[in-house]
Design a protein around this motif. Structure first.
Motif, PDB file in Angstrom:
ATOM      1  N   MET A  15      46.184  78.263  69.730  1.00  0.00           N
ATOM      2  CA  MET A  15      45.262  78.494  68.391  1.00  0.00           C
ATOM      3  C   MET A  15      43.913  79.236  69.442  1.00  0.00           C
ATOM      4  O   MET A  15      43.092  79.588  68.711  1.00  0.00           O
ATOM      5  N   ASP A  16      43.860  78.804  69.976  1.00  0.00           N
ATOM      6  CA  ASP A  16      42.032  79.370  70.475  1.00  0.00           C
ATOM      7  C   ASP A  16      42.505  79.741  71.645  1.00  0.00           C
ATOM      8  O   ASP A  16      41.280  80.933  71.380  1.00  0.00           O
ATOM      9  N   CYS A  17      43.481  80.262  72.838  1.00  0.00           N
ATOM     10  CA  CYS A  17      43.532  81.591  72.903  1.00  0.00           C
ATOM     11  C   CYS A  17      43.787  83.026  72.048  1.00  0.00           C
ATOM     12  O   CYS A  17      43.041  83.635  72.060  1.00  0.00           O
ATOM     13  N   LEU A  18      44.399  82.506  71.201  1.00  0.00           N
ATOM     14  CA  LEU A  18      44.750  83.846  69.334  1.00  0.00           C
ATOM     15  C   LEU A  18      43.042  84.074  69.529  1.00  0.00           C
ATOM     16  O   LEU A  18      42.430  85.145  69.022  1.00  0.00           O
ATOM     17  N   ALA A  19      42.290  82.723  69.343  1.00  0.00           N
ATOM     18  CA  ALA A  19      40.728  83.321  68.451  1.00  0.00           C
ATOM     19  C   ALA A  19      39.759  83.410  69.137  1.00  0.00           C
ATOM     20  O   ALA A  19      38.998  84.138  68.961  1.00  0.00           O
ATOM     21  N   THR A  20      40.118  83.675  69.960  1.00  0.00           N
ATOM     22  CA  THR A  20      39.598  84.011  71.546  1.00  0.00           C
ATOM     23  C   THR A  20      39.666  85.495  71.587  1.00  0.00           C
ATOM     24  O   THR A  20      38.578  86.233  71.636  1.00  0.00           O
ATOM     25  N   ASN A  21      40.538  86.036  71.659  1.00  0.00           N
ATOM     26  CA  ASN A  21      41.207  87.219  71.814  1.00  0.00           C
ATOM     27  C   ASN A  21      40.986  87.645  70.973  1.00  0.00           C
ATOM     28  O   ASN A  21      40.488  89.117  70.786  1.00  0.00           O
ATOM     29  N   VAL A  22      40.889  87.589  69.361  1.00  0.00           N
ATOM     30  CA  VAL A  22      40.790  88.208  68.192  1.00  0.00           C
ATOM     31  C   VAL A  22      39.241  88.039  68.301  1.00  0.00           C
ATOM     32  O   VAL A  22      38.583  89.470  68.464  1.00  0.00           O
ATOM     33  N   ASP A  23      38.318  87.199  68.764  1.00  0.00           N
ATOM     34  CA  ASP A  23      36.701  87.759  68.854  1.00  0.00           C
ATOM     35  C   ASP A  23      36.127  88.444  69.688  1.00  0.00           C
ATOM     36  O   ASP A  23      36.008  89.614  69.137  1.00  0.00           O
ATOM     37  N   ALA A  24      37.189  88.702  70.676  1.00  0.00           N
ATOM     38  CA  ALA A  24      36.720  89.345  71.328  1.00  0.00           C
ATOM     39  C   ALA A  24      37.106  90.828  71.369  1.00  0.00           C
ATOM     40  O   ALA A  24      36.534  92.289  71.284  1.00  0.00           O
ATOM     41  N   LEU A  25      38.192  90.225  70.872  1.00  0.00           N
ATOM     42  CA  LEU A  25      38.709  92.765  69.759  1.00  0.00           C
ATOM     43  C   LEU A  25      37.930  93.056  69.145  1.00  0.00           C
ATOM     44  O   LEU A  25      37.538  94.448  68.971  1.00  0.00           O
ATOM     45  N   LEU A  26      37.144  92.324  67.846  1.00  0.00           N
ATOM     46  CA  LEU A  26      36.602  92.269  67.051  1.00  0.00           C
ATOM     47  C   LEU A  26      35.087  92.743  67.676  1.00  0.00           C
ATOM     48  O   LEU A  26      34.520  94.018  67.035  1.00  0.00           O
ATOM     49  N   GLY A  27      35.198  92.313  68.490  1.00  0.00           N
ATOM     50  CA  GLY A  27      33.286  92.890  68.998  1.00  0.00           C
ATOM     51  C   GLY A  27      32.801  94.208  70.400  1.00  0.00           C
ATOM     52  O   GLY A  27      32.201  94.998  69.755  1.00  0.00           O
ATOM     53  N   LYS A  28      34.561  94.712  70.594  1.00  0.00           N
ATOM     54  CA  LYS A  28      34.535  95.592  70.900  1.00  0.00           C
ATOM     55  C   LYS A  28      34.942  96.706  70.278  1.00  0.00           C
ATOM     56  O   LYS A  28      34.340  98.179  70.545  1.00  0.00           O
TER      57      LYS A  28
END
Length: 431
Positions: A249-262
């Motif tokens: 879930m850490d990997c998933l949370a990182t990817n979610v945060d990064a995409l929301l930022g974009k």
């Protein structure tokens, strides 16, 4: 009929529509040249979302099962396209074996009946052969419109697949192989198998498709002089996720945060006041399963442990979701009455043959509409996708709206051809 587009910011889409209309000769030439180099998928359906500020495909299915939603007005173009596809692949074909899903669902069987009409009028004898190991005798199922569908058990010989007293040259899969590729379909060398086995969900990945789509959209955007983001959903991929155990879930949370930022950055660039969101879904599979809308990485906690059920519902007995795609959420701001709607474009070979609106009164503009309770409103895509009206005001013309949808559908179809070429296990490799 054009559903009302409810959004205060229709400028970019109207501008995109005008750019597409003005560039129609260049667009059609561009597609012609692409199809000289690439083979389109035999048939497909593309789910499209129109946010008013952005228009993008969110899913591409290579085993479409909603043919019953195509109106009689759409059939002539579907028949012509089927003729062109068969003529290109196997002009001498006279028999077509359709391999369906292992289901007796009435709606799905109506889809098979429509497929049979299309290919019968294209000059083929059509029969349905099931690979369900539980089916040992032919079974006829009556449909609500008085028609019926006869499904027979397939017969496999050493190198061919057929039915009793029926030896087809061409086999059409209408089974997405979510459960894996059964041995009975392997090592078929004397017949044409359409689509190829690696188009099934046991091999195919949405991340591969949207990576190919990004490539196509960049080239198309350069042709039109537009930002490819206006027609592309951004995405990230994350593997080794186990929602039930809460691992990865850490990997998933990182990817979610990064995409929301974009997404926030793009919204700021275009002055968009909406709150961005992403859609977390299984990297393989279909039928609207294992999909969740997320607006903040903290919401991922609700998808783990006891709350993991909605991300564990997969089709065809697949193992639990492990690989996921985090896709930019695209609002749908089209409405029919009080229900949100999204267009679905159907293709055969390189042609858009029709489409419909998927409508869901119980879902929001940021939710997946491919869910129980959805209704389907057939619309006359058939003429509209090919006959734009350049002088009509942007945003007000049904033919122009549907032509634009047809362009996006064909871009997704082209991306699917790139994808299948890249994942072909028997592709020739040149040093």
């Amino acid at each position: 009929m054009v559903p009302h587009l409810i959004t205060a910011l229709t400028g970019p889409i109207n501008e995109l529509e005008q750019r597409i209309l003005d560039s129609t000769p260049a667009i059609e030439r561009w597609f012609r040249l692409e199809w000289m180099e690439h083979t389109p998928p035999f048939y497909s359906s593309v789910d499209i979302r129109n946010a008013g500020f952005k228009l993008a495909p969110v899913d591409t299915n290579l085993f479409p099962g909603g043919w019953a939603h195509l109106t009689p007005d759409m059939l002539p173009l579907a028949v012509q396209s089927a003729m062109a596809a068969i003529e290109k692949i196997c002009p001498e074909a006279k028999n077509l074996l359709v391999v369906p899903e292992n289901t007796r669902d009435t709606f799905y069987l109506e889809n098979l009946a429509q497929l049979k009409r299309i290919f019968y009028m294209a000059g083929l004898n059509v029969r349905f052969g099931s690979i369900d190991p539980e089916l040992h005798e032919p079974a006829s199922v009556s449909l609500p419109d008085g028609d019926s569908v006869l499904i027979e058990p397939v017969v496999r010989t050493r190198r061919r697949l057929g039915l009793k007293n029926f030896d087809p040259r061409t086999i059409l899969l209408n089974n997405d192989l979510s459960s894996g590729v059964p041995g009975i379909l392997e090592d078929i060398h004397e017949q044409y198998l359409l689509p190829p086995l690696h188009a099934g969900w046991s091999v195919r990945r949405k991340s591969n498709h949207f990576q190919s789509y990004e490539e196509v959209a960049k080239r198309f955007g350069k042709l039109l002089g537009i930002d490819p983001w206006l027609i592309t959903p951004m995405f990230n991929k994350c593997g080794a996720v186990n929602f039930a155990e809460g691992t990865g879930m850490d990997c998933l949370a990182t990817n979610v945060d990064a995409l929301l930022g974009k997404i926030r950055k793009k919204y700021k660039e275009y002055g968009i006041g909406e709150k961005p969101f992403v859609v977390v879904k299984a990297d393989n599979g279909t039928s609207g399963l294992a999909i969740s809308t997320v607006r903040d990485a903290k919401e991922l906690e609700a998808l783990t442990g006891k709350g993991s059920g909605r991300m564990s519902a997969v089709k065809g007995g697949q193992s639990a979701v492990r690989d996921v795609i985090v896709q930019e959420g695209v609002l749908t701001n089209e409405w029919i009455g009080d229900a949100v709607a999204e267009p679905v474009v159907y293709t055969i070979d390189r042609y858009v043959v029709g489409g419909f609106y998927r409508v869901h009164a119980e879902r929001g503009t940021d939710e997946n509409l491919n869910a129980p309770g959805a209704d389907y409103v057939p619309l006359a895509f058939a003429e509209s996708t090919r006959l734009p009206q350049p002088r009509a005001k942007p945003g007000a013309s049904a033919p122009n709206r549907f032509y634009m949808y047809g362009v996006i559908g064909r871009l997704a179809m082209l991306a699917a051809s790139y994808e299948l070429e890249a994942t072909d296990p028997e592709a020739e490799v040149y040093d």
